[in-house]
Design a protein around this motif. Structure first.
Motif, short mmCIF file in Angstrom:
data_model
loop_
_atom_site.label_atom_id
_atom_site.label_comp_id
_atom_site.label_asym_id
_atom_site.label_seq_id
_atom_site.Cartn_x
_atom_site.Cartn_y
_atom_site.Cartn_z
N GLU A 36 83.55 96.84 -45.37
CA GLU A 36 83.95 98.13 -45.93
C GLU A 36 82.79 98.80 -46.67
OE1 GLU A 36 87.36 97.89 -48.40
OE2 GLU A 36 88.76 97.47 -46.75
N ALA A 37 82.04 97.98 -47.40
CA ALA A 37 80.91 98.53 -48.15
C ALA A 37 79.86 99.13 -47.22
CB ALA A 37 80.29 97.45 -49.04
N ASP A 38 79.57 98.42 -46.12
CA ASP A 38 78.57 98.91 -45.17
C ASP A 38 79.04 100.19 -44.48
OD1 ASP A 38 76.83 96.85 -45.75
OD2 ASP A 38 77.48 95.59 -44.08
N LEU A 39 80.34 100.22 -44.13
CA LEU A 39 80.88 101.42 -43.49
C LEU A 39 80.92 102.60 -44.46
CD1 LEU A 39 83.79 99.87 -41.38
CD2 LEU A 39 81.71 100.94 -40.49
N ALA A 40 81.23 102.31 -45.73
CA ALA A 40 81.23 103.37 -46.74
C ALA A 40 79.83 103.96 -46.88
CB ALA A 40 81.72 102.82 -48.07
N GLU A 41 78.81 103.10 -46.83
CA GLU A 41 77.43 103.57 -46.91
C GLU A 41 77.06 104.37 -45.66
OE1 GLU A 41 73.58 104.39 -47.92
OE2 GLU A 41 75.23 103.69 -49.19
N GLN A 47 85.03 103.34 -50.44
CA GLN A 47 85.65 102.23 -49.71
C GLN A 47 87.14 102.45 -49.46
OE1 GLN A 47 84.55 98.17 -50.61
NE2 GLN A 47 82.62 98.81 -51.54
N PRO A 48 87.90 103.04 -50.41
CA PRO A 48 89.32 103.34 -50.10
C PRO A 48 89.49 104.25 -48.88
CG PRO A 48 88.97 103.41 -52.46
CD PRO A 48 87.61 103.27 -51.84
N THR A 49 88.55 105.18 -48.69
CA THR A 49 88.62 106.06 -47.52
C THR A 49 88.40 105.25 -46.24
OG1 THR A 49 87.83 107.96 -48.78
CG2 THR A 49 87.62 108.09 -46.39
N VAL A 50 87.45 104.31 -46.29
CA VAL A 50 87.21 103.43 -45.14
C VAL A 50 88.46 102.59 -44.87
CG1 VAL A 50 85.90 101.43 -44.33
CG2 VAL A 50 84.72 103.32 -45.46
N ARG A 51 89.11 102.14 -45.94
CA ARG A 51 90.32 101.32 -45.79
C ARG A 51 91.41 102.10 -45.07
NH1 ARG A 51 90.78 99.68 -51.23
NH2 ARG A 51 88.73 98.76 -50.87
N GLU A 52 91.55 103.38 -45.40
CA GLU A 52 92.53 104.22 -44.72
C GLU A 52 92.20 104.37 -43.24
OE1 GLU A 52 95.45 105.59 -45.77
OE2 GLU A 52 95.08 104.27 -47.47
#
Length: 248
Positions: A36-41, A47-52
């Motif tokens: 999630e951290a890598d995708l957020a970057e 990270q909550p947006t990536v989680r969604e």
């Protein structure tokens, strides 16, 4: 870095971008997705947006989660059920908007259904017959809900289609059975007589067991004719209701 338009839903865009990576095989089957951290970057979001975005992909069955030391989020192995899931919502939407007419559904079901029955009469195995019979026996209960009846009707026709070893025909029948039939049932289930549907399906199964292709196809045609009449009645009643509401 992937560009994200902040004027549109961020999670939806991220999901669409990752879905494209999966469908184009830039993310391979069973490959672990970045954290999630890598995708957020990568997408420059929280990270909550990536989680969604992950929830959207999981709902489409494109990814799966695995716990443990070697866990993470992985690309799912594709299947016919996944394809049907992807198409189901879009199909329902198109039917509700009238882009796909009930007449088109009837014609498609008739032509592809005949083909599936003809192949089943020739190629069905003992296991195929067992799946078809199990679906029919589950369907033939007076106390099941309308939702379960619709689901089991789909299971019966899909069990017939599964007797084919042709992967393309099976995929097409998944689309017809799991997307088009539920969409049509959504409009017409109130006007359908369950006993008549089950009687036609019994005739189809009996003819399949005897490998009598003409009888099986004839019973299937009779079922489609009956359901076509039900669709016509449902549409007529809907038009009458709309006219009455407009006149108020």
């Amino acid at each position: 870095m992937t560009t994200i338009d902040r004027n549109q839903g961020l999670a939806r865009q991220i999901a669409d971008s990752l879905q494209d990576d999966i469908l184009q095989n830039r993310l391979s089957v069973s490959e672990r997705l970045p954290s999630e951290a890598d995708l957020a970057e990568r997408f420059k979001v929280s990270q909550p947006t990536v989680r969604e975005a992950m929830k959207i992909l999981a709902a489409k069955k494109l990814i799966r989660s695995k716990r443990g030391p070697k866990g993470g989020v992985f690309v799912n192995t594709p299947s016919l059920d996944m394809a049907a899931q992807t198409l189901h919502e879009t199909t329902n939407w198109l039917v509700s908007l009238g882009v796909i007419e009930l007449a088109d559904i009837v014609e498609t079901r008739r032509k592809l259904g005949r083909m599936a029955i003809e192949i089943a009469c020739e190629a069905a195995t003992r296991e195929d017959y067992k799946r078809i019979e199990d679906a029919l026996l589950e369907l033939d209960h007076t106390n099941i809900s309308d939702e379960d009846f619709c689901r089991l009707e789909v299971a019966f026709h899909q069990a017939v289609a599964e007797a084919s070893s042709n992967a393309v025909l099976r995929l097409m029948m998944v689309v017809v059975n799991q997307s088009l039939i539920p969409a049509a049932n959504m409009i017409s289930f109130q006007f359908r007589e369950r006993d008549k549907v089950i009687a036609y399906q019994r005739q189809i199964f009996s003819a399949l067991l005897s490998r009598k292709t003409e009888e099986a196809v004839s019973a299937f045609d009779a079922l489609i004719d009956y359901q076509s009449g039900v669709y016509d009645l449902a549409l007529q009643r809907r038009e009458e209701r709309q006219s009455a509401e407009a006149a108020r």
